[in-house]
Design a protein around this motif. Structure first.
Motif, short mmCIF file in Angstrom:
data_model
loop_
_atom_site.label_atom_id
_atom_site.label_comp_id
_atom_site.label_asym_id
_atom_site.label_seq_id
_atom_site.Cartn_x
_atom_site.Cartn_y
_atom_site.Cartn_z
N UNK A 1 -5.39 -1.97 6.30
CA UNK A 1 -5.50 -2.12 4.88
C UNK A 1 -7.04 -2.35 4.38
N UNK A 2 -7.45 -1.77 3.28
CA UNK A 2 -8.63 -2.52 2.81
C UNK A 2 -8.39 -3.51 1.93
N UNK A 3 -9.44 -4.09 1.17
CA UNK A 3 -9.10 -5.26 0.25
C UNK A 3 -8.26 -5.04 -0.57
N UNK A 4 -7.84 -3.84 -1.13
CA UNK A 4 -6.70 -3.84 -2.20
C UNK A 4 -5.25 -3.57 -1.51
N UNK A 5 -5.37 -3.62 -0.29
CA UNK A 5 -4.18 -3.43 0.63
C UNK A 5 -3.74 -2.12 0.78
N UNK A 6 -4.21 -1.06 0.37
CA UNK A 6 -3.81 0.24 0.76
C UNK A 6 -4.44 0.72 2.15
#
Length: 457
Positions: free
Chosen positions: A75-80
């Motif tokens: 995941x990236x920082x946004x959780x995606x």
């Protein structure tokens, strides 16, 4: 590896068929688009940085085999996260969620060629918040709703709340509901599981109707294994072994799928084994091994059936066993002169629990002919054994939890699935081995060894 039947007993049959789903298409290996978002609750991490959560989909076909990774992203920082999962065939795989080198949870996930899968969850509480959305999982939701209601009806029937015509009407209704899912969700994994459940219900009500439904699915490579399993059993009982073998030959000539063809050959070998045609079964197993010697997925099955053919065939003496029950010695030798069902199982197994009432009735009826039941639990705690029989009548010998060395027992009796049972005649010879749902055939086996005898006084 010891496997157990649970949740829905027919599911195992269906999952076997799922391996015949979609093999590599003309464009290459099947694939599905996977995306989603995984967040962390403020109470755990107020930074709102959801990066570093690993999402993977793996394939692990046995305890001994290494896991193959079919999808992986972080995941990236946004959780995606997003990406493409590539897999060998339409079936169930394992979804894993990890963070900081620690597994947080896993879930079964259905993958199908061309599908789009959306995964969402919040940490902590992954098991409660995890959701999987796709065409496959929408179909599974419909199947599971019907299945939950069906399991409730089965429970009512087993408890005697539903009887006679009322029970038959309810079973017929659910057979039709499952068949509707099969037709409306055609091509999905849920469709195939629903077909298996429908066939099982129709078979319990009307063999002719079951055969009609089997003829509708027998040209479907993903379902031909179900047709082989149920059709061969019914025809063997109704019209004899040769007719059943001819039916399997017909299915073999219809299918063009190598895996389906392989499964039909397996059913043929099992049919010969169950019918005490041991030499024929061994010959066909030899041919099978040569044909599929490089196929790792059938190695365990070959080893299991080869062991049964060598040591546990109809007519072979049952392996020795001995234990104390209420101060009385129970053993192979002490039971000579008595026909009996020897069952080896986990008492905690759902299928065994569902079948217990039937065993109780069978014992009550056929004990008048001298039939005994002997239970050897694989549960390792005597508390579990005692708790099971606190809720049920104990009408036959049951071994203590520590009476046997578990692994040795599993190997001696070749226990791959539980419950496994052996029908043994008065001479201590095996009549037939019954695994899981095959137990429904035990009445026919019992009648072959008591039909010429008068009831015991």
């Amino acid at each position: 590896m010891l496997l157990t039947y649970n949740f829905n007993s027919v599911l195992l049959i269906a999952i076997t068929a799922l391996f015949l789903g979609c093999s590599a298409n003309e464009q290459g290996q099947p694939s599905a688009h996977v995306s989603g978002i995984i967040t962390v609750a403020d109470s755990v991490d107020a930074s709102r940085d959801f990066s570093g959560i690993e999402v993977s989909i793996i394939q692990k076909d046995s305890a001994q085999s290494a896991a193959d990774t079919l999808f992986y992203d972080v995941t990236d920082s946004t959780g995606n996260f997003r990406g493409t999962a590539s897999f060998p065939e339409n079936r169930f795989y394992t979804l894993r969620i990890d963070r900081n080198q620690r597994q947080l949870g896993q879930r079964s996930i259905a993958l199908a060629n061309g599908d789009s899968v959306r995964i969402e969850a919040e940490l902590p509480g992954l098991q409660q918040t995890l959701s999987i959305n796709s065409n496959e999982h929408k179909a599974l939701d419909q199947y599971r709703r019907i299945n939950r209601n069906y399991q409730r009806i089965v429970n009512y029937i087993q408890r005697g709340i539903l009887k006679g015509d009322s029970a038959r009407t309810e079973l017929q209704k659910f057979g039709n509901l499952y068949w509707e899912v099969y037709n409306k969700q055609n091509g999905t994994l849920a469709s195939r599981m629903a077909a298996a459940d429908a066939i099982n219900i129709y078979g319990s009500l009307d063999g002719n109707e079951m055969m009609q439904k089997l003829r509708q699915i027998q040209d479907n490579d993903a379902l031909v294994s179900i047709a082989a399993q149920y059709g061969k059993r019914y025809l063997a009982e109704q019209k004899g072994l040769n007719h059943s073998l001819q039916y399997l030959d017909t299915l073999q000539s219809i299918t063009q799928e190598p895996m389906a063809s392989m499964n039909i050959q397996q059913e043929r070998i099992k049919l010969l084994y169950d019918s005490a045609r041991i030499d024929q079964a061994k010959t066909q197993l030899d041919d099978f091994k040569k044909q599929f010697e490089n196929k790792q997925s059938v190695k365990d099955w070959v080893e299991s059936i080869e062991y049964d053919l060598t040591y546990l065939s109809p007519g072979d003496t049952i392996p020795s066993f001995s234990f104390q029950d209420s101060g009385k010695q129970i053993s192979r030798d002490s039971l000579l002169g008595t026909p009996y069902i020897l069952e080896i199982t986990l008492l905690s197994n759902r299928l065994y629990q569902n079948q217990y009432d039937r065993t109780f009735v069978i014992h009550n009826i056929y004990k008048n002919f001298g039939l005994e039941v002997v239970t050897i639990p694989l549960d390792q705690s005597q508390i579990t054994v005692d708790a099971f029989f606190q809720e049920r009548d104990k009408s036959w010998p049951v071994a203590p939890a520590d009476a046997f060395e578990r692994q040795s027992l599993i190997e001696k009796f070749n226990i791959r699935l539980v419950p496994t049972r052996f029908l043994v005649d008065r001479n201590g010879e095996i009549v037939r081995k019954y695994i899981g749902e095959e137990y429904q055939d035990v009445i026919q086996g019992i009648q072959t060894i008591i039909k010429t005898e008068e009831p015991a006084s």
